[in-house]
Every structure is written in C-alpha cells, then in structure tokens.
Design a protein around this motif. Sequence first.
Motif, PDB file in Angstrom:
ATOM      1  N   ILE A 250       0.895  -1.273  -0.067  1.00 55.22           N
ATOM      2  CA  ILE A 250      -0.036   0.113  -0.089  1.00 55.22           C
ATOM      3  C   ILE A 250       0.771   1.182   0.013  1.00 55.22           C
ATOM      4  N   VAL A 251       2.153   1.205   0.532  1.00 58.93           N
ATOM      5  CA  VAL A 251       2.954   2.325   0.680  1.00 58.93           C
ATOM      6  C   VAL A 251       3.697   2.535  -1.010  1.00 58.93           C
ATOM      7  N   GLY A 252       3.997   1.517  -1.432  1.00 57.59           N
ATOM      8  CA  GLY A 252       4.718   1.758  -2.948  1.00 57.59           C
ATOM      9  C   GLY A 252       3.493   1.730  -3.968  1.00 57.59           C
ATOM     10  N   ALA A 253       2.134   1.415  -3.585  1.00 59.31           N
ATOM     11  CA  ALA A 253       1.164   1.708  -4.655  1.00 59.31           C
ATOM     12  C   ALA A 253       0.540   3.122  -4.284  1.00 59.31           C
ATOM     13  N   ASP A 254       1.120   3.917  -3.337  1.00 59.64           N
ATOM     14  CA  ASP A 254       0.386   5.207  -3.097  1.00 59.64           C
ATOM     15  C   ASP A 254      -0.916   5.180  -2.436  1.00 59.64           C
ATOM     16  N   LEU A 255      -1.311   4.054  -1.894  1.00 60.82           N
ATOM     17  CA  LEU A 255      -2.850   4.036  -1.410  1.00 60.82           C
ATOM     18  C   LEU A 255      -2.638   4.559   0.155  1.00 60.82           C
ATOM     19  N   VAL A 256      -1.487   4.685   0.488  1.00 61.25           N
ATOM     20  CA  VAL A 256      -1.561   5.516   2.112  1.00 61.25           C
ATOM     21  C   VAL A 256      -0.146   6.579   1.877  1.00 61.25           C
ATOM     22  N   LEU A 257      -0.432   7.614   2.554  1.00 58.29           N
ATOM     23  CA  LEU A 257       0.824   8.400   2.579  1.00 58.29           C
ATOM     24  C   LEU A 257       1.677   8.000   4.091  1.00 58.29           C
ATOM     25  N   ARG A 258       2.830   8.043   3.677  1.00 57.29           N
ATOM     26  CA  ARG A 258       3.887   7.557   4.756  1.00 57.29           C
ATOM     27  C   ARG A 258       4.606   8.990   5.450  1.00 57.29           C
ATOM     28  N   VAL A 259       4.158   9.138   6.695  1.00 57.13           N
ATOM     29  CA  VAL A 259       4.758  10.293   7.259  1.00 57.13           C
ATOM     30  C   VAL A 259       5.653  10.044   8.435  1.00 57.13           C
ATOM     31  N   SER A 260       6.883  10.578   8.440  1.00 59.16           N
ATOM     32  CA  SER A 260       7.854  10.354   9.487  1.00 59.16           C
ATOM     33  C   SER A 260       7.640  11.329  10.710  1.00 59.16           C
ATOM     34  N   THR A 261       7.584  10.943  11.862  1.00 61.65           N
ATOM     35  CA  THR A 261       7.221  11.548  12.996  1.00 61.65           C
ATOM     36  C   THR A 261       8.215  11.425  14.156  1.00 61.65           C
ATOM     37  N   THR A 262       8.453  12.149  14.964  1.00 60.15           N
ATOM     38  CA  THR A 262       9.070  11.836  16.310  1.00 60.15           C
ATOM     39  C   THR A 262       8.679  10.509  16.884  1.00 60.15           C
ATOM     40  N   SER A 263       7.488  10.020  16.817  1.00 58.43           N
ATOM     41  CA  SER A 263       7.030   8.779  17.174  1.00 58.43           C
ATOM     42  C   SER A 263       7.460   7.417  16.485  1.00 58.43           C
ATOM     43  N   GLY A 264       7.734   7.758  15.171  1.00 58.81           N
ATOM     44  CA  GLY A 264       7.741   6.656  14.235  1.00 58.81           C
ATOM     45  C   GLY A 264       7.016   6.883  12.883  1.00 58.81           C
ATOM     46  N   THR A 265       7.068   5.882  12.076  1.00 64.20           N
ATOM     47  CA  THR A 265       6.333   5.998  10.804  1.00 64.20           C
ATOM     48  C   THR A 265       4.841   6.129  10.904  1.00 64.20           C
TER      49      THR A 265
END
Length: 273
Positions: A250-265
């Motif tokens: 789902i990340v590679g297919a752009d079905l979700v947005l991956r966001v880096s935060t101080t708590s993790g991804t």
Amino acid sequence: MNKRKSDEYSESTNGEKKRFCEKEEEAKGEEAELSLINLLQKHHLAESVTKCLSQLFVLRELFPVEKFNEEIPPILLKHQIYSLMENRTEADCCLDELIRKGIILLFKLGIKSEDRCIVFYEDFTEHVTAMLDGVTNVDESLIHKFLFEILPKCQKISLNSNELFNEYGLTDADITQLTQVGLLTVRDAGDWWISIPGGGMFIKSFARGRNAILSMIRRCKYKEIMKEELEKKKMLKSAKLGVKYYIHDIVGADLVLRVSTTSGTLLRIEDDS
C-alpha cells in the motif's frame, strides 16, 4: 487434566511452536543470504542494482509460501520496491537490469490490472519443475525449452504467434500444452501472456488482504495509524500474505501516505471519499 496443568501444557506447546517458527525463520534467512551471495558472485552488478536486489530479497522473505502449501513461488509486486527505494526512476532502471541479467521475471498481475509482479527466475523454474514432476502427458523437453531457452531470451511479459512459431519454433500443439499447464494465458488472438501456474490463488488472496488492511486503517481515527502499531495487529484471516507484505504494497502503490514523526512512521489514508 486440571486447569493449572492445562495452562502449563498450553504455554509449553505455544513455546515449542514459537521456537520452531524462530528456527524456521532463521533457516529461511540463511538460505536467502546464500542465494543472494551466489547471485552477486555470478553477476557483476552496479552498486545501485545490488542494493535493489538486496531489497527484493527482503520482500521475498516476507512471502509465506507455506500458507499456499508451497503451490506457488514467492511473488512480489513491482511497486513494493518503491517502499524501499525512494528514487523510483532508479528503481525501475535497476529492475530492468535484473531482468536483462535473467535474475528476475516480470508478469502481468490479473486480467484488468496494470500492476506487474516479480518472481525470481530460479524460484519460477524450481516451482514449475516441482509442479510438473511425475505428471504424465507432459512434454518435458518442451517445458525445458520454455523455461531455459525461451524465457531467458524474450524478457517480456507476453509473446505473439510470430515469436512463438517463427522465432522459437513452437507448434500449435506446443502452445496448447503450455496453456494447459499454466505457463501461457490467452491475451488476444495470436497473443499470450506469460503466466505463473497457480497464480490465480495469489491474486484472490492478495486482493482480499489489501482491502482488509485498508479497511482497518480507514476505521482508525483520522484514517491513520502508526506503522509499528499496525504491524503488531492481530493477523486477519483475510490478510494471508502478512501485514508487513501489505504495508510495502500500500505504500509502494501510493494507497497510503507515509509520514515520518518523532514517534515513528505514520501511515495515513488521504481523503478518499
């Protein structure tokens, strides 16, 4: 058996199962590492291609062949590599080079989908050979020719009648047999997809699992969830391929947005209403 003994027995059994699974995973990891080393020794690859190949092995190890009774080889989605390599143009170039080297094969996934899937060449030939072992009324020389002469040369996802008849010297009977064993699937008149025997069970399982994972995220507050939390979720029966496999999907297919935060991804579904 009283409750205390029953609980002790259950804990002991679960512990044994866990240790067995850990040993099995360790053995698989060692086997994969040896396979990677052998490929690197056999082929002279650029640094970026070597990195791509290593990441493909990471994805390959996530594929649970045992859940399909080892009736299909490890199958990867082409776009999964984008979850591990940010530069997609570079990733595509690396995949093209691995195809040219005969290390991986590319297949069309499903009938309507434009997605592509990847199978390691050695996995594919071993799968087909094992599947047809002992099967009568199969021309072994034809199968051998297709696996070890035609596939390494064509490096495509489909073949037409001109190529099959004139370039590779096959007959109508040969094409019929290759279709019957699942190595070719009709694309159009005089045109065939190269296919994975038994691949249909993967397509069905993959689609169900992807939908289940996305539905789970949609039910979360703000349609988002920490990646680590999602990985710890109890495995859904419909997510047969495993949560980690689907996260790369789902990340590679752009079905979700991956966001880096101080708590993790963080994984977030953008407004898809």
